[in-house]
Write a protein that holds these residues in place. Structure first.
Motif, PDB file in Angstrom:
ATOM      1  N   SER A  44       0.835  -1.206   0.000  1.00  0.00           N
ATOM      2  CA  SER A  44       0.000   0.000   0.000  1.00  0.00           C
ATOM      3  C   SER A  44       0.866   1.251   0.000  1.00  0.00           C
ATOM      4  O   SER A  44       0.508   2.248  -0.611  1.00  0.00           O
ATOM      5  CB  SER A  44      -0.960   0.002   1.189  1.00  0.00           C
ATOM      6  N   SER A  45       2.015   1.206   0.652  1.00  0.00           N
ATOM      7  CA  SER A  45       2.931   2.356   0.627  1.00  0.00           C
ATOM      8  C   SER A  45       3.464   2.577  -0.782  1.00  0.00           C
ATOM      9  O   SER A  45       3.562   3.714  -1.238  1.00  0.00           O
ATOM     10  CB  SER A  45       4.101   2.134   1.573  1.00  0.00           C
ATOM     11  N   ALA A  46       3.810   1.524  -1.474  1.00  0.00           N
ATOM     12  CA  ALA A  46       4.312   1.645  -2.838  1.00  0.00           C
ATOM     13  C   ALA A  46       3.223   2.211  -3.753  1.00  0.00           C
ATOM     14  O   ALA A  46       3.498   3.057  -4.612  1.00  0.00           O
ATOM     15  CB  ALA A  46       4.787   0.293  -3.350  1.00  0.00           C
ATOM     16  N   VAL A  47       1.994   1.772  -3.577  1.00  0.00           N
ATOM     17  CA  VAL A  47       0.881   2.277  -4.383  1.00  0.00           C
ATOM     18  C   VAL A  47       0.651   3.763  -4.089  1.00  0.00           C
ATOM     19  O   VAL A  47       0.446   4.573  -5.006  1.00  0.00           O
ATOM     20  CB  VAL A  47      -0.409   1.456  -4.112  1.00  0.00           C
ATOM     21  N   GLU A  48       0.739   4.117  -2.818  1.00  0.00           N
ATOM     22  CA  GLU A  48       0.540   5.518  -2.424  1.00  0.00           C
ATOM     23  C   GLU A  48       1.638   6.408  -3.006  1.00  0.00           C
ATOM     24  O   GLU A  48       1.368   7.497  -3.522  1.00  0.00           O
ATOM     25  CB  GLU A  48       0.526   5.621  -0.895  1.00  0.00           C
ATOM     26  N   VAL A  49       2.881   5.944  -2.973  1.00  0.00           N
ATOM     27  CA  VAL A  49       3.993   6.700  -3.549  1.00  0.00           C
ATOM     28  C   VAL A  49       3.772   6.880  -5.047  1.00  0.00           C
ATOM     29  O   VAL A  49       3.972   7.966  -5.604  1.00  0.00           O
ATOM     30  CB  VAL A  49       5.338   5.987  -3.269  1.00  0.00           C
ATOM     31  N   GLU A  50       3.334   5.832  -5.715  1.00  0.00           N
ATOM     32  CA  GLU A  50       3.081   5.911  -7.157  1.00  0.00           C
ATOM     33  C   GLU A  50       1.942   6.878  -7.473  1.00  0.00           C
ATOM     34  O   GLU A  50       2.002   7.623  -8.445  1.00  0.00           O
ATOM     35  CB  GLU A  50       2.766   4.514  -7.703  1.00  0.00           C
ATOM     36  N   GLU A  51       0.911   6.895  -6.629  1.00  0.00           N
ATOM     37  CA  GLU A  51      -0.202   7.846  -6.823  1.00  0.00           C
ATOM     38  C   GLU A  51       0.282   9.282  -6.676  1.00  0.00           C
ATOM     39  O   GLU A  51      -0.079  10.151  -7.472  1.00  0.00           O
ATOM     40  CB  GLU A  51      -1.324   7.560  -5.822  1.00  0.00           C
TER      41      GLU A  51
END
Length: 187
Positions: A44-51
């Motif tokens: 979820s952190s990786a997805v948030e960073v990508e967003e």
């Protein structure tokens, strides 16, 4: 009055063994163990960073497009600002062409002069409508911001005055665009 339940409740001591285990590993010369991470929180952190990265890229692209659009609009506005002036001057140009066309014929000089005076008046009106004004300098005190001294006469110690105007000066909406070329005289 005392609470009897406090005396009856067993005392529980909690010890975080991970902390002490890391301390023992560091003392032994080993690197501390990283805390176990939850795979779901890492994903979820990786997805948030990508967003956030995608949002930032969109904002940068929007700003670049805005900057280009404003520059294009300003350029167009400057180019189009001259259009009304050019339309008025084209009318004067047409009148001059008509005068030149008929000047080859055997015409009365008075009529030709009258026609040229009318065209001159039309040109002056067109320029005045855009804010151009002729400066009146003769007899005024010499001011270097308004006048250009082309000649000086007189040996007096008095204030310099404009004695003669060789070339008229003009202002455009209150700002000097050409100083008057004058002869300065000291009294």
């Amino acid at each position: 009055m005392t609470d009897e339940r406090d005396d009856e409740a067993p005392v529980i001591k909690v010890t975080d063994k991970r902390r002490f285990a890391d301390l023992e590993r560091v003392e032994a010369g080993e690197p501390p163990a990283s805390p176990p991470e939850d795979d779901a929180s890492e994903a979820s952190s990786a997805v948030e960073v990508e967003e956030y990265r995608a949002h930032l890229q969109r904002l940068q692209a929007e700003f670049d497009n805005y900057r280009k659009r404003v520059l294009r609009e300003q350029t167009t506005a400057v180019e189009m600002a001259a259009e009304p002036v050019m339309r008025r001057l084209l009318e004067v140009l047409d009148d001059f062409e008509l005068a030149l066309l008929h000047s080859g014929e055997d015409v009365d000089q008075d009529r030709l002069l009258k026609g040229v005076e009318l065209v001159y008046a039309k040109l002056v009106d067109a320029l005045a409508a855009e804010g151009l004004e002729r400066m009146h300098a003769e007899g005024e005190l010499f001011d270097p911001s308004l006048h250009e001294a082309l000649m000086q006469t007189g040996e007096g110690d008095g204030e310099p005055r404009v004695a003669e105007v060789f070339r008229p000066g003009y202002t455009l909406r209150g700002r000097v665009i050409r100083p008057a070329g004058v002869r300065v005289e000291r009294e």
